[in-house]
Design a protein around this motif. Structure first.
Motif, short mmCIF file in Angstrom:
data_model
loop_
_atom_site.label_atom_id
_atom_site.label_comp_id
_atom_site.label_asym_id
_atom_site.label_seq_id
_atom_site.Cartn_x
_atom_site.Cartn_y
_atom_site.Cartn_z
N ALA A 91 0.82 -1.22 0.00
CA ALA A 91 0.00 0.00 0.00
C ALA A 91 0.85 1.26 0.00
O ALA A 91 0.43 2.30 -0.54
CB ALA A 91 -0.94 0.00 1.20
N ILE A 92 2.03 1.20 0.59
CA ILE A 92 2.89 2.39 0.63
C ILE A 92 3.88 2.44 -0.53
O ILE A 92 4.72 3.34 -0.60
CB ILE A 92 3.64 2.51 1.97
CG1 ILE A 92 4.58 1.31 2.20
CG2 ILE A 92 2.67 2.66 3.13
CD1 ILE A 92 5.40 1.42 3.47
N GLY A 93 3.79 1.48 -1.43
CA GLY A 93 4.58 1.55 -2.65
C GLY A 93 5.80 0.67 -2.71
O GLY A 93 6.65 0.85 -3.60
N CYS A 94 5.93 -0.29 -1.80
CA CYS A 94 7.08 -1.19 -1.83
C CYS A 94 6.91 -2.24 -2.93
O CYS A 94 5.79 -2.64 -3.25
CB CYS A 94 7.26 -1.88 -0.48
SG CYS A 94 7.75 -0.77 0.85
N ASP A 95 8.01 -2.69 -3.49
CA ASP A 95 7.95 -3.71 -4.53
C ASP A 95 7.57 -5.07 -3.92
O ASP A 95 7.54 -5.24 -2.70
CB ASP A 95 9.27 -3.80 -5.29
CG ASP A 95 10.45 -4.13 -4.39
OD1 ASP A 95 10.43 -5.20 -3.74
OD2 ASP A 95 11.40 -3.33 -4.32
N LEU A 96 7.30 -6.01 -4.78
CA LEU A 96 6.81 -7.32 -4.34
C LEU A 96 7.81 -8.04 -3.45
O LEU A 96 7.45 -8.59 -2.40
CB LEU A 96 6.48 -8.18 -5.57
CG LEU A 96 5.78 -9.51 -5.31
CD1 LEU A 96 4.42 -9.29 -4.66
CD2 LEU A 96 5.63 -10.30 -6.61
N LEU A 97 9.08 -8.03 -3.83
CA LEU A 97 10.11 -8.74 -3.07
C LEU A 97 10.28 -8.14 -1.67
O LEU A 97 10.35 -8.87 -0.67
CB LEU A 97 11.44 -8.71 -3.82
CG LEU A 97 12.59 -9.52 -3.21
CD1 LEU A 97 12.21 -11.00 -3.13
CD2 LEU A 97 13.87 -9.33 -4.03
N THR A 98 10.32 -6.81 -1.59
CA THR A 98 10.45 -6.14 -0.29
C THR A 98 9.25 -6.44 0.59
O THR A 98 9.38 -6.68 1.79
CB THR A 98 10.59 -4.62 -0.48
OG1 THR A 98 11.77 -4.34 -1.25
CG2 THR A 98 10.68 -3.90 0.86
N SER A 99 8.07 -6.46 0.00
CA SER A 99 6.84 -6.69 0.76
C SER A 99 6.79 -8.11 1.31
O SER A 99 6.40 -8.33 2.46
CB SER A 99 5.62 -6.43 -0.13
OG SER A 99 5.61 -5.09 -0.59
N ILE A 100 7.19 -9.07 0.49
CA ILE A 100 7.21 -10.46 0.95
C ILE A 100 8.26 -10.64 2.04
O ILE A 100 8.01 -11.24 3.09
CB ILE A 100 7.49 -11.42 -0.22
CG1 ILE A 100 6.33 -11.41 -1.22
CG2 ILE A 100 7.73 -12.84 0.29
CD1 ILE A 100 6.58 -12.19 -2.48
N GLY A 101 9.47 -10.12 1.79
CA GLY A 101 10.54 -10.23 2.78
C GLY A 101 10.20 -9.56 4.09
O GLY A 101 10.45 -10.10 5.17
N GLY A 102 9.60 -8.36 4.01
CA GLY A 102 9.21 -7.64 5.21
C GLY A 102 8.16 -8.39 6.00
O GLY A 102 8.23 -8.47 7.23
N ALA A 103 7.18 -8.96 5.30
CA ALA A 103 6.11 -9.69 5.98
C ALA A 103 6.64 -10.91 6.72
O ALA A 103 6.25 -11.19 7.85
CB ALA A 103 5.05 -10.12 4.95
N ILE A 104 7.57 -11.61 6.09
CA ILE A 104 8.12 -12.82 6.71
C ILE A 104 9.03 -12.47 7.88
O ILE A 104 8.87 -12.97 9.00
CB ILE A 104 8.90 -13.65 5.67
CG1 ILE A 104 7.94 -14.21 4.61
CG2 ILE A 104 9.65 -14.80 6.35
CD1 ILE A 104 8.65 -14.88 3.44
N LEU A 105 9.98 -11.57 7.64
CA LEU A 105 10.99 -11.27 8.67
C LEU A 105 10.40 -10.53 9.86
O LEU A 105 10.68 -10.88 11.02
CB LEU A 105 12.12 -10.46 8.05
CG LEU A 105 13.00 -11.20 7.04
CD1 LEU A 105 14.01 -10.27 6.40
CD2 LEU A 105 13.72 -12.36 7.71
N ILE A 106 9.59 -9.52 9.60
CA ILE A 106 9.04 -8.72 10.71
C ILE A 106 8.15 -9.58 11.60
O ILE A 106 8.28 -9.57 12.83
CB ILE A 106 8.27 -7.51 10.16
CG1 ILE A 106 9.24 -6.50 9.55
CG2 ILE A 106 7.45 -6.84 11.28
CD1 ILE A 106 8.57 -5.35 8.84
N ASN A 107 7.26 -10.34 11.00
CA ASN A 107 6.36 -11.16 11.82
C ASN A 107 7.08 -12.32 12.48
O ASN A 107 6.75 -12.71 13.61
CB ASN A 107 5.19 -11.66 10.98
CG ASN A 107 4.20 -10.55 10.67
OD1 ASN A 107 4.42 -9.76 9.75
ND2 ASN A 107 3.13 -10.47 11.42
N LEU A 108 8.08 -12.86 11.79
CA LEU A 108 8.84 -13.97 12.37
C LEU A 108 9.67 -13.50 13.56
O LEU A 108 9.70 -14.15 14.62
CB LEU A 108 9.76 -14.58 11.31
CG LEU A 108 10.61 -15.79 11.74
CD1 LEU A 108 9.70 -16.97 12.09
CD2 LEU A 108 11.59 -16.18 10.64
#
Length: 226
Positions: A91-108
């Motif tokens: 939603a804030i404009g991050c690319d697909l790879l950054t969004s997937i990586g952020g979702a996995i790492l931050i929540n993990l």
């Protein structure tokens, strides 16, 4: 009963035997610009231009740190799931790879330890603008610019940002180094202007989450025009 007299040495912010205190200056006029700058604010991210915080923003009686994270709680149930983190990044404009990586790492890394207290996600080697309970420290926020904004008083260049990150590193705090570097580099990528400067208002907006809301609206508007 009045306050006792204070001599000049008791108020100075520089020591001749510690040259770093002269290189990294503090704003000695901050108390004239912000009421009680030493007082950590629970609900509002305040600075001289925003003495009452972000105008029009509903803090919902959440701490400033909670407001920072609330954008990613897409269904407002008080829990940020990995797919919501992904949606927020997109939603804030991050690319697909950054969004997937952020979702996995931050929540993990942070998911379990922050239930139900988000303030536990505060890490070392940072600016300390959030205190350990998630309040906003006006004096710490202002020091980002008085210490490191040497070419522009209310913005950081890429080089100045790098200097700040290195200066804030706590010894052997490798996790903090990585987290701080990742957070600030992402902010720089999303928020720098055409001259490569990261402005005070952009940085302030990330602390209370208002920047995320602005980026989402900007992206949605751009998509409609396209």
């Amino acid at each position: 009963m009045g306050s006792p007299p204070v001599n000049e040495d008791a108020m100075t912010t520089e020591a001749t035997q510690a040259p770093i205190t002269r290189a990294r200056k503090l704003n000695t006029d901050l108390q004239d610009q912000v009421a009680k700058p030493y007082l950590a604010r629970a609900l509002e991210a305040v600075d001289p231009s925003h003495p009452n915080g972000t105008e029009g923003k509903d803090h919902r009686n959440m701490s400033v740190l909670q407001q920072h994270v609330a954008f990613f709680d897409r269904n407002n149930d008080g829990i940020v799931y990995p797919w919501e983190t992904f949606q927020g990044f997109r939603a804030i404009g991050c690319d697909l790879l950054t969004s997937i990586g952020g979702a996995i790492l931050i929540n993990l890394v942070l998911g379990y330890s922050t239930q139900p207290n988000i303030h536990k996600c505060k890490h070392g080697s940072d600016s300390e603008t959030y205190d350990t309970e998630g309040r906003f420290e006006p004096s710490k926020f202002d020091a980002i610019f008085s210490k490191y904004g040497l070419t522009h008083p209310n913005a950081l260049s890429s080089e100045e940002l790098s200097t700040m990150l290195k200066a804030n590193r706590n010894l052997t705090d490798f996790n903090g180094w990585i987290l701080s570097y990742s957070e600030w580099q992402l902010l720089y990528k999303l928020g720098k202007d055409e001259k490569g400067l990261l402005h005070r208002e952009t940085i302030r907006g990330v602390y209370d989450g208002s920047l995320f809301e602005q980026l989402e609206k900007k992206r949605a508007s751009h998509s409609k025009r396209s």
